[in-house]
Scaffold this active site. Sequence first.
Site: not given
Ligand code: ADP
Length: 169
Positions: A29, A77, A105, A111, A122, A132
């Site tokens: 990202k 978000f 993963r 996350t 991460r 992240n």
């Molecule tokens: P992942 O990226 O681990 O698959 P998710 O699909 O749940 O996780 O979420 C996608 C992205 O959204 C996360 O990587 C993170 O950048 C953002 N995100 C998730 N939860 C939050 C939150 N509570 N506040 C802000 N950003 C979030």
Amino acid sequence: ALALPAAAYMLQEKEVHAAEMERSFIAIKPDGVQRGLIAEIISRFERKGFKLVAIKIVIPTKDFAQKHYHDLKERPFFNGLCDFLSSGPVVAMVWEGEGVIKYGRKLIGATDPQKSEPGTIRGDLAVVVGRNIIHGSDGPETAKDEINLWFKPEELTNYSSNAEKWIYG
Ligand code: ADP
């Protein structure tokens, strides 16, 4: 297949093997790019034994970011997340290998970086959930959809590396 000479038959077997190999969409990202972590992140996937089959650097539009994260459109978000993903260059990649979706993963970590184990990308390199640094497909269906969203079929390479016989035996 019976009529094929041995060499052609072997090539065909290899192609079948390659076609069955799992692929995951992995993206660094904008925060990971700006922090100079491209090589560090690629290195972790590469050293594991996964194979890079597509890579490009792009600044996604907000519309494109919304497509990528469409599953999260009801989350509070979502808007900030899409603004963020489209705020700068993203390194979009496709990695191939046995179990690359699930194990990718694991390499990435939870996350929320506060909950990611040390040793994960991460866990080692990020602090807050909104920054992240990396994305990885969470299952076979999403992997297919995300690869199709980010890459044209002709951007995906098919090749075998000499290391494979040492990685897979
Ligand atoms: P992942 O990226 O681990 O698959 P998710 O699909 O749940 O996780 O979420 C996608 C992205 O959204 C996360 O990587 C993170 O950048 C953002 N995100 C998730 N939860 C939050 C939150 N509570 N506040 C802000 N950003 C979030």
